[in-house]
Design an enzyme around this catalytic site. Structure first.
Site, PDB file in Angstrom:
ATOM      1  N   HIS A   1       0.881  -1.175   0.000  1.00  0.00           N
ATOM      2  CA  HIS A   1       0.000   0.000   0.000  1.00  0.00           C
ATOM      3  C   HIS A   1       0.919   1.225   0.000  1.00  0.00           C
ATOM      4  O   HIS A   1       2.029   1.181   0.537  1.00  0.00           O
ATOM      5  CB  HIS A   1      -0.831  -0.047   1.278  1.00  0.00           C
ATOM      6  CG  HIS A   1      -1.918   0.965   1.369  1.00  0.00           C
ATOM      7  ND1 HIS A   1      -1.698   2.261   1.769  1.00  0.00           N
ATOM      8  CD2 HIS A   1      -3.252   0.876   1.146  1.00  0.00           C
ATOM      9  CE1 HIS A   1      -2.843   2.913   1.782  1.00  0.00           C
ATOM     10  NE2 HIS A   1      -3.805   2.098   1.407  1.00  0.00           N
TER      11      HIS A   1
ATOM     12  N   GLN B   1      -4.196  -5.326   6.682  1.00  0.00           N
ATOM     13  CA  GLN B   1      -5.179  -6.259   6.107  1.00  0.00           C
ATOM     14  C   GLN B   1      -5.067  -7.645   6.725  1.00  0.00           C
ATOM     15  O   GLN B   1      -5.783  -8.557   6.318  1.00  0.00           O
ATOM     16  CB  GLN B   1      -4.979  -6.367   4.585  1.00  0.00           C
ATOM     17  CG  GLN B   1      -5.240  -5.093   3.837  1.00  0.00           C
ATOM     18  CD  GLN B   1      -6.711  -4.695   3.810  1.00  0.00           C
ATOM     19  OE1 GLN B   1      -7.609  -5.498   4.067  1.00  0.00           O
ATOM     20  NE2 GLN B   1      -6.979  -3.428   3.520  1.00  0.00           N
TER      21      GLN B   1
ATOM     22  N   CYS C   1      -4.789   2.530  -3.716  1.00  0.00           N
ATOM     23  CA  CYS C   1      -3.573   3.019  -3.044  1.00  0.00           C
ATOM     24  C   CYS C   1      -2.450   2.001  -3.143  1.00  0.00           C
ATOM     25  O   CYS C   1      -1.654   1.839  -2.199  1.00  0.00           O
ATOM     26  CB  CYS C   1      -3.841   3.365  -1.579  1.00  0.00           C
ATOM     27  SG  CYS C   1      -5.080   4.628  -1.373  1.00  0.00           S
TER      28      CYS C   1
END
Ligand code: PMP
Length: 500
Positions: A219, A299, A460
């Site tokens: 990210h 995540q 992103c």
């Protein structure tokens, strides 16, 4: 009851009040569903894809489920073909014991609302997760009855708020598997955690020609902070490339490591590819070169148990809002000796020991790295979310999500022209895809009309998408409260849109 949804529509709100049911977590034990409940995981034949041809019930061949590894240093010049034919994996006919998805769903009021006249199908968990009523109540309780600042003042409410705050820290330490609360720093989220390490540890430890290895799956929040400090310290960023199925290229990684490597920045689960890299092995390798490793767990933490001690992670970051807690609160774990050696990043209240015009001394960790008033209500919500999660059978929840992910991958492959990006073995349910001839943003808009919330854009993670020759894609992302019915709704809508 109707409310404006902020999108110019009128939406019907379902059960906004907490339903009078037992909770899936906490004191009430998850209910066993003896020998039944295809509600959580029906057979493929019973899954009801509407007008869509029903998939056969045979499992997906392993070869289709995970694309074969391709050449090293691969950058997709030609698009990878989506599997031509695939049938949904037959999900288990009973949910794994200890995990009752229907009981969990009852704890999440937003799952019971409608959007655009349809029951909400929330498949945007990668962006943020929904909140259980326990979290909403904890935040409301803080503001309605428990408002106070923490760590100062001799009055009762300050003590109570401080207790909740520090219990939140303990809950985060328990989640991550450290015994030492001093290693848990409250921050705004993953982004701030990485910036803190880059600006404090990085400025103190990086020099001219030093190298920071950053995986191509990261990210932007685990890349841009490194670019900023690298530019200042004249250090160098080196990307760890991806293989065609979305795995990190381990041969390339070994080649990149060297005496100049000072830090390795790795995702624990990619928000766009779903890849879960072998971070323990990669960390052990980095340590052989004396490099530190920062793992982005944004995540990961909601999908599977994490143990920073077993991983031997130097730094580990996550955001509360991706683990059923409020926005604006997150956690940086750092090994004690590293945090203690880090200079303060921001100065102000809470982080000092004594202040004068001649000399200022600093508080011990973690407070030295927590300048200013923290997000107290956010920590109250985080505490509630982590207690909620701890009340679930996490192994069962993880197994359930894995099965749902496999089911979803196979079901998506039945959509003509659909190309799934990222098929690494053991991936989380971040299902990023393109449908031939369809613009991702337009596709997400069409799904929204059917109450299905997915995300479209670059997520992103532009370098990750660029590795596949892409700038934009649709992403459906799963959480432990999603069901086969949610997946079926998505797949049926995609079939319908393709047939128009
Ligand atoms: N890392 C990953 C893998 C993410 O998915 C996200 C959020 N999408 C972030 C970092 C940044 O999280 P936040 O915006 O909460 O700081």
């Amino acid at each position: 009851m109707t409310t404006p949804d902020g999108l110019g529509h009128t939406v019907r709100v379902g059960q906004l009040a907490a339903p009078p049911v037992e909770s899936a977590a906490g004191a009430a034990a998850p209910r066993a569903v003896p020998g039944a409940a295809p509600s959580t995981a029906p057979t493929a034949g019973a899954s009801g894809l509407g007008g869509v041809p029903q998939p056969p019930s045979s499992p997906v061949p392993a070869a289709l489920a995970h694309a074969a590894a391709g050449p090293r240093y691969w950058l997709a010049q030609q698009p990878v073909e989506a599997p031509a034919v695939a049938a949904p994996t037959t999900p288990p006919s009973t949910p794994p014991s200890g995990f009752n998805v229907e009981a969990v769903r009852r704890d999440f009021p937003q799952l019971h609302r409608e959007v655009n006249g349809r029951p909400l199908v929330w498949l945007d968990n990668g962006a943020t997760t929904l909140k259980p009523r326990q979290v909403v109540e904890a935040v409301a309780e803080h503001y309605s009855m428990g408002t106070s600042n923490v760590h100062r003042g001799a009055h009762s409410l300050a003590k109570q708020a401080t207790q909740v705050y520090e219990e939140g820290r303990q809950a985060a330490a328990d989640l991550l598997g450290t015994q030492d609360q001093g290693e848990i720093v409250f921050v705004r989220g993953t982004t701030e955690a990485v910036n803190l390490v880059a600006q404090s540890w990085g400025r103190a430890n990086l020099g001219v020609g030093d190298e920071i290895l950053v995986s191509a799956a990261e990210h932007h929040s685990n890349l841009v902070p490194w670019q900023l400090i690298a530019a200042e310290r004249r250090a160098r960023i080196r990307p760890i490339p991806l293989l065609p199925d979305g795995q990190l290229d381990q041969d390339a990684y070994r080649d990149l490591l060297g005496s100049r490597t000072k830090l390795v920045a790795l995702t624990h689960a990619s928000n766009v590819l779903g890849t879960v890299p072998p971070v323990a092995e990669m960390t052990a390798l980095a340590h052989r070169y004396g490099a530190k490793v920062l793992i982005d767990g944004a995540q990961a933490v909601s999908h599977f148990p994490v143990d920073v001690t077993a991983l031997d992670a130097d730094f580990y970051a996550f955001s509360g809002h991706k683990i059923f807690a409020p926005t604006g609160i997150g956690v940086l774990f750092g090994k004690r000796e590293l945090l203690e050696a880090m200079p303060p990043w921001q100065g102000g209240g809470n982080m000092i020991d004594s202040v004068s015009f001649t000399e200022t001394t600093y508080a011990p960790i973690p407070h030295r790295l927590e300048a200013g008033t923290g997000h107290i209500a956010g920590v109250a919500g985080l505490r509630a979310a982590l207690h909620y999660l701890a009340g679930l059978d996490r192994a069962a929840a993880t197994a359930y999500e894995e099965q749902l992910t496999n089911y979803a991958m196979a079901a998506l492959a039945t959509v003509p022209g659909l190309r799934l990006i990222g098929q690494a073995p053991g991936k989380i349910g971040a299902l990023t895809f393109l449908v031939a001839g369809t613009d991702p943003i337009a596709l997400a808009g069409a799904l929204d009309q059917q109450g299905i919330a997915v995300r479209a854009g670059h997520h992103c993670a532009q370098p990750a998408l660029a590795s596949f020759g892409l700038q934009s894609a649709v992403r459906a992302s799963l959480a432990l409260y999603n069901t086969v019915q949610d997946v079926d709704a998505l797949v049926a809508a995609l079939h319908e849109l393709q047939s128009q």
